[in-house]
Structure formats: structure tokens, C-alpha cells
Design a protein around this motif. Sequence first.
Motif, PDB file in Angstrom:
ATOM      1  N   CYS A   9       7.694  -6.674   1.077  1.00 50.89           N
ATOM      2  CA  CYS A   9       6.447  -6.124   1.606  1.00 50.89           C
ATOM      3  C   CYS A   9       6.383  -6.293   3.121  1.00 50.89           C
ATOM      4  CB  CYS A   9       5.246  -6.816   0.948  1.00 50.89           C
ATOM      5  SG  CYS A   9       4.990  -6.371  -0.786  1.00 50.89           S
ATOM      6  N   ALA A  33      -5.138   2.151   6.528  1.00 54.27           N
ATOM      7  CA  ALA A  33      -5.249   2.042   5.063  1.00 54.27           C
ATOM      8  C   ALA A  33      -3.872   1.906   4.419  1.00 54.27           C
ATOM      9  CB  ALA A  33      -5.986   3.246   4.509  1.00 54.27           C
ATOM     10  N   ILE A  34      -2.904   2.644   4.929  1.00 54.95           N
ATOM     11  CA  ILE A  34      -1.537   2.545   4.396  1.00 54.95           C
ATOM     12  C   ILE A  34      -0.992   1.138   4.592  1.00 54.95           C
ATOM     13  CG2 ILE A  34       0.843   3.340   4.710  1.00 54.95           C
ATOM     14  CD1 ILE A  34      -0.359   6.090   5.511  1.00 54.95           C
ATOM     15  N   ARG A  80      -2.714  -1.620   5.141  1.00 47.87           N
ATOM     16  CA  ARG A  80      -3.500  -2.602   4.382  1.00 47.87           C
ATOM     17  C   ARG A  80      -3.078  -2.635   2.919  1.00 47.87           C
ATOM     18  NH1 ARG A  80      -9.851  -2.645   5.392  1.00 47.87           N
ATOM     19  NH2 ARG A  80      -9.560  -4.516   4.114  1.00 47.87           N
ATOM     20  N   GLU A  81      -2.702  -1.493   2.376  1.00 49.98           N
ATOM     21  CA  GLU A  81      -2.236  -1.453   0.991  1.00 49.98           C
ATOM     22  C   GLU A  81      -0.948  -2.252   0.841  1.00 49.98           C
ATOM     23  OE1 GLU A  81      -1.709  -0.838  -2.984  1.00 49.98           O
ATOM     24  OE2 GLU A  81      -3.516  -0.520  -1.769  1.00 49.98           O
ATOM     25  N   GLU A 104      -1.850  -5.849   0.953  1.00 48.19           N
ATOM     26  CA  GLU A 104      -2.445  -6.311  -0.294  1.00 48.19           C
ATOM     27  C   GLU A 104      -1.374  -6.600  -1.341  1.00 48.19           C
ATOM     28  OE1 GLU A 104      -4.918  -7.700  -3.052  1.00 48.19           O
ATOM     29  OE2 GLU A 104      -5.377  -7.336  -0.940  1.00 48.19           O
ATOM     30  N   GLN A 105      -0.357  -5.753  -1.397  1.00 53.25           N
ATOM     31  CA  GLN A 105       0.749  -6.002  -2.319  1.00 53.25           C
ATOM     32  C   GLN A 105       1.454  -7.314  -1.958  1.00 53.25           C
ATOM     33  OE1 GLN A 105       1.488  -4.207  -5.059  1.00 53.25           O
ATOM     34  NE2 GLN A 105      -0.298  -2.937  -4.588  1.00 53.25           N
TER      35      GLN A 105
END
Length: 385
Positions: free
Chosen positions: A177, A349-350, A352-353, A356-357
Motif C-alpha cells: 500500500c 480521495a484516490i 485516501r482509499e 485506508e487499505q
Amino acid sequence: MSELKPGWRRVKFGEVVRLVREMCRNPVAEGIDRYIGLEHLEPGDLRVRSWGDVSDGTTFTNRARPGQVLFGKRRAYQRKVAVANFDAVCSGDIYILESADPGKLIPEILSFICQTDAFYNHAVGTSAGSLSPRTNWESLAAYEFALPSLEQQRRIAVLLQRSRDLVDCYRDLDEACIKVRCALGKKFFITGPEGKRRTVGDVAKVQNGTTPRRNVAEYWGGTVPWLPTGKVNERRITGADEFVTEKALAECSLEVLPVGTVLVAMIGEGITRGKVARLELPACINQNFAAVIPGQEIDGWFLFYYLESQYEALRRWSQGTNQQALNSSLVRSFPVHVPALDRQREIAAILREVDEQGNQALSRLSSADAQFRLTSAMTLSGAPS
């Protein structure tokens, strides 16, 4: 002496483990191209995943072979243990260990014994030195532990390896990630930046903090979070270790910064200078941070990821003859590419996703590691059920 399970016996570490003292003074001639320093061992990770290149120069002469266990004897509290998976020369601050007799101690279980809390407590407790404490072989050799039969060792080694594999799986996922986030950051912000070139000062307010005088007791021990520069290593700051009082706020050059403020470390010849963190709680900061408070035309998360991607550029932006450093003026003048606000939010947003992973992987890693430690303690204690 506590009672043991049937088939177990109490032994000293030095009775079943050998300290390897094999020397290699010309690694190139012997076909060895890598060296391992203490900095290459990661706490809690049994794998060696980084190393140095012998061709770059090294003074290390201790030879390690695949399967041998590497134990960091300096600052043992860092819990640095790994299993070599290639030929290398190692730092003198790393003990190279192996089973003295596989007929008594199978090699596969040695690294797990060296990861137990009891072993670390012994190593730390027998370390000497104030600034850089080291344990010695004689002390480690005297460590006593419960040794199961060979058949039980094999079963335990399989169980612990499976548990460790799960830990490594989540560690790999977290690292993947991070790599994805860095690759996306490079794509969005470095190789193909979008939008008009502006400066940080055009789109954000930049200011410093301060450190209240330590000798004024009324300034410390309050309820207002205060952050030193080292907190930048947390990347997303959710808590504080020190607190100042309302009196300090009133009498010192302090301001409580809002959530979403981006902090830039301005000093540090090591890796600190140029690192970026995001405030996720209202807090004050010291004078070695630049606080970047986003304005209306830039998304806070976009600004955080943008500045984070500029680590090397921020370090090059530093000035100074004796010691390179940033200051508020330099941070204000640092360039930033600003696309339309909707596009900023889309990019953020990309990222942050992906973040989050990574957070989920870290949470599962923490749980898996806790389970591994518990399993190790239970299976290697030797205490009757």
C-alpha cells in the motif's frame, strides 16, 4: 524451579546454541556482494529485506550464511532478530547464531526462541553501557529456558512459522500500500502535475510554533496538546505526549492549530527535515515545524499528499552553510501545482482509499503479531497446562 511438561528440560542457551565467529576479510574474493548492518534489521521482522552493497565499501568481516540467526546485541530492546537468507558479512553489533547440535535443538526453532519476551528481557537486563548498551555472549549463553523434545520442537516450529507467515503477509500488504501510494503521488504530483503553478504561501497560511520555557512549571502539565518535531514520524498525528497550560497559550507565542494543518519538519540532518505530517487533533507545535493551514482554494488532504510527495524537493529547498534547514519563508515560497478544487478532491480521495487499505493492513498486522507473541509464549514456556 518451576515444573515442566513431560519431555521438556531446562537448558542454558550456550549449551545448545553456538556463536558463529567465521571471518571473511575479502568478501568479494569469496563471492559475497552484500553486507548487513544493524540498520538493515527491522524490529519484529524475521526476514532480512534490506542490505548494503559490498562494492560501496565495508569494514565488516563476520560472515553469515543462509539459515543462521542474526541477533542485534546493541540496544537489544529494539528486538532485532532475523534469519539470514543469503551469504553476507555482518556488523560486529550483530551476533550470528546457530544450533550447536541439531540433534538437541532444531535450527528452525532458534529464531523463535530469540524472539520471546523472556529472551529479550534477559538480553536487555544484561546489557551494559548508557548511550549504546550492548549485551555480551557470556550473558546470553547463561540464559536458561525450557527446551522441548525434538518431536515437540518440530511441531512447535511448524505452528509458529504458520503464525509468523500471517504476520509477514499483513506486513507485505502494508508495504504494498505504501508503494502504491508513493507511485500515485509521483504520478499526480511529480511526473505529471496538473493545474497552475503557485506557491504554498498563495494557497495556505504558514506559521511557526514555540517551546514554552521548561523552567516555568506553570506552562507545562496542562490539557493543551503540544508537539515536538519528532512527532512528524507518525505521519498522521492523533495524539500528544506533552501538554501545555492555558497560561502558556496566553503568555507564549503559541496557537492551537486546527485539524487538517499540514506540518513540515524544518530541521534535521537525518531523515527528519522535509518530512510531513497531518494534524488530526487540535494542537500547538514547537518552533522547528512550519504549520501549513490550507486556504479556501486548496483541499487540505490534497495539500498533505502533495507536500508529502515532495520530501526530496523540500530537502533540496533548504538553505544554510553549516547546517541545511527550512524556514517559514522558504516553505511559503515552495511551488505547488493547483488544479481545480473538484480535481484536487478526486486525487485526494484516490490516495485516501489507498491509505485506508494500508491502515486496515496495519491493524490486522498488529492483531496477528499479538497472536504470534501469545502463541510463542504459550508453546515455548514449557509450563504444564
